[in-house]
Motif scaffolding. Sequence first.
Motif, PDB file in Angstrom:
ATOM      1  N   SER A 143       0.854  -1.187   0.000  1.00 15.52           N
ATOM      2  CA  SER A 143       0.000   0.000   0.000  1.00 15.52           C
ATOM      3  C   SER A 143       0.887   1.233   0.000  1.00 15.52           C
ATOM      4  O   SER A 143       2.115   1.145   0.073  1.00 15.52           O
ATOM      5  CB  SER A 143      -0.918   0.014   1.230  1.00 15.52           C
ATOM      6  OG  SER A 143      -0.154   0.193   2.419  1.00 15.52           O
ATOM      7  N   GLU A 153       1.467   3.120   2.332  1.00 17.06           N
ATOM      8  CA  GLU A 153       2.246   3.194   3.571  1.00 17.06           C
ATOM      9  C   GLU A 153       3.636   2.575   3.428  1.00 17.06           C
ATOM     10  O   GLU A 153       4.518   2.844   4.256  1.00 17.06           O
ATOM     11  CB  GLU A 153       1.480   2.520   4.707  1.00 17.06           C
ATOM     12  CG  GLU A 153       0.312   3.309   5.251  1.00 17.06           C
ATOM     13  CD  GLU A 153      -0.911   3.332   4.346  1.00 17.06           C
ATOM     14  OE1 GLU A 153      -1.800   4.170   4.569  1.00 17.06           O
ATOM     15  OE2 GLU A 153      -0.983   2.490   3.404  1.00 17.06           O
ATOM     16  N   ASP A 209      -2.496   3.965  -3.289  1.00 19.73           N
ATOM     17  CA  ASP A 209      -3.055   2.617  -3.274  1.00 19.73           C
ATOM     18  C   ASP A 209      -3.632   2.372  -4.657  1.00 19.73           C
ATOM     19  O   ASP A 209      -4.440   3.177  -5.144  1.00 19.73           O
ATOM     20  CB  ASP A 209      -4.191   2.491  -2.247  1.00 19.73           C
ATOM     21  CG  ASP A 209      -3.707   2.492  -0.805  1.00 19.73           C
ATOM     22  OD1 ASP A 209      -2.509   2.263  -0.582  1.00 19.73           O
ATOM     23  OD2 ASP A 209      -4.538   2.733   0.090  1.00 19.73           O
ATOM     24  N   TYR A 230      -6.055  -1.848  -0.368  1.00 16.68           N
ATOM     25  CA  TYR A 230      -6.257  -1.195   0.920  1.00 16.68           C
ATOM     26  C   TYR A 230      -7.385  -0.164   0.894  1.00 16.68           C
ATOM     27  O   TYR A 230      -8.558  -0.518   0.949  1.00 16.68           O
ATOM     28  CB  TYR A 230      -4.949  -0.590   1.420  1.00 16.68           C
ATOM     29  CG  TYR A 230      -4.998  -0.090   2.855  1.00 16.68           C
ATOM     30  CD1 TYR A 230      -5.854  -0.667   3.801  1.00 16.68           C
ATOM     31  CD2 TYR A 230      -4.194   0.962   3.269  1.00 16.68           C
ATOM     32  CE1 TYR A 230      -5.901  -0.212   5.111  1.00 16.68           C
ATOM     33  CE2 TYR A 230      -4.224   1.421   4.582  1.00 16.68           C
ATOM     34  CZ  TYR A 230      -5.088   0.837   5.492  1.00 16.68           C
ATOM     35  OH  TYR A 230      -5.124   1.304   6.791  1.00 16.68           O
ATOM     36  N   GLU A 231      -7.086   1.141   0.754  1.00 17.69           N
ATOM     37  CA  GLU A 231      -8.109   2.172   0.883  1.00 17.69           C
ATOM     38  C   GLU A 231      -8.635   2.709  -0.448  1.00 17.69           C
ATOM     39  O   GLU A 231      -9.389   3.671  -0.469  1.00 17.69           O
ATOM     40  CB  GLU A 231      -7.577   3.321   1.750  1.00 17.69           C
ATOM     41  CG  GLU A 231      -7.323   2.888   3.195  1.00 17.69           C
ATOM     42  CD  GLU A 231      -6.821   3.989   4.087  1.00 17.69           C
ATOM     43  OE1 GLU A 231      -7.247   4.031   5.256  1.00 17.69           O
ATOM     44  OE2 GLU A 231      -5.984   4.818   3.625  1.00 17.69           O
ATOM     45  N   ARG A 279      -4.823  -4.055   6.557  1.00 16.76           N
ATOM     46  CA  ARG A 279      -4.477  -3.738   5.172  1.00 16.76           C
ATOM     47  C   ARG A 279      -4.775  -4.917   4.252  1.00 16.76           C
ATOM     48  O   ARG A 279      -5.410  -4.753   3.207  1.00 16.76           O
ATOM     49  CB  ARG A 279      -2.998  -3.346   5.061  1.00 16.76           C
ATOM     50  CG  ARG A 279      -2.551  -3.137   3.632  1.00 16.76           C
ATOM     51  CD  ARG A 279      -1.185  -2.506   3.527  1.00 16.76           C
ATOM     52  NE  ARG A 279      -0.097  -3.372   3.940  1.00 16.76           N
ATOM     53  CZ  ARG A 279       1.192  -3.041   3.836  1.00 16.76           C
ATOM     54  NH1 ARG A 279       1.536  -1.857   3.355  1.00 16.76           N
ATOM     55  NH2 ARG A 279       2.136  -3.870   4.225  1.00 16.76           N
TER      56      ARG A 279
END
Length: 289
Positions: free
Chosen positions: A50, A52, A72, A77-78, A196
Motif C-alpha cells: 500500500s 504506507e 493505493d 487497501y483504501e 491492510r
Amino acid sequence: MSTPRTLTLPDGVHPATLETDRGSFATLMAVPKYGTPLGTALLVPGWTGSKEDFTPLVDHLCRYGWRTVAVDQRGQYETPGPTERSAYTLEEFGADVVAMSKALGGYSQLVGHSFGGLVAREAVLTDPSVFSTITLLCTGPAAFTDEQKVQGLQMLAFGLDNLPIEQVYDLKLEHDSKVPGYVPPPDEIAAFLRKRFTSNNPAGLAEITRRLMDSEDKTDRLAKSGVRIQVAYGASDDGWPITVQADVAERLGIQAQIIPDAGHSPAIEQPAATARLLVDFFHDQTFID
C-alpha cells in the motif's frame, strides 16, 4: 509486502484523495512548504502492499523539493476496486497510473516497487508522454520462476478464490511465522498489516497474485519507450534474484544501482539512501531555464 516501522505520519505527509478520469485513489501526499516544487514523484506499491510502504520516502523526497504522491492501486487497501477479475490486468493497472500522472499535471517521476514496477512499466508503455523517468525498484522483468515462490502464490490465489479473505490472512500469517528468522511485529503494526490485507478486494488481490505468475517480459519494449530508466534494488533483496534484476539493467543499457543495508523494502529500510539515489536520478532530467 513491506512492513512499516511506525504508523505515525511525518509532519507534512497527509492522506489525500487523487481524483482522475479513471476514478479516485487513496494517497499519501507531501508538498514542499516553500517555493515551487521541482516536479512530482509518483510512487506505486507492490503485491499486498500500500501507500504506507513509502511513508518515510514520501517525507524525504518532499524535503528535497519534490511533490510526492504514494498511492493505493485499484482494489488495494483504501482504494476501492471492481469485483470483476477482468479489471485487474496489467493493462488496466497501467492505464490507472497514466491517469494519475495526468491528474497530477504529467511529467511524473514514476517509481514502481516490486509488482508496482511491472505496473509502472505498463504505464510507460501505455503513454510515455506523461512520465519524465521510471525507476524499477526491487522488481523483475516478468513473472516469478522460482518453484517455491510460484507454489506459494498458487496457494494464495486459490485461497482468495475460495475462502474469506480474513481466513486467508490467518493461514498466511501462520505459514510466515514458521519461516526461520521470523520476528513478529509490534501489536500496532501487526493490527495494521491484518487490516491492510483484509481490506484488499479479494478478486483484485487474487489477480495481482496471478500477474506475478503470468506477466511477460517487456524489457525490450521499455528500452524503446524514450523514457529515462533507473534500476535499483536492496543489496540483499530476496524478491526477484539480484542477478535477474542486474540483467534487466544490462539489457536496458544502464548500470543497476544497489542500496546498501537494504533488502526488498529499501523505502522503509533505508529511506534516506533511497531518496538520495532517486533525486540524483531525477535531477539529471531536470532542466532550469
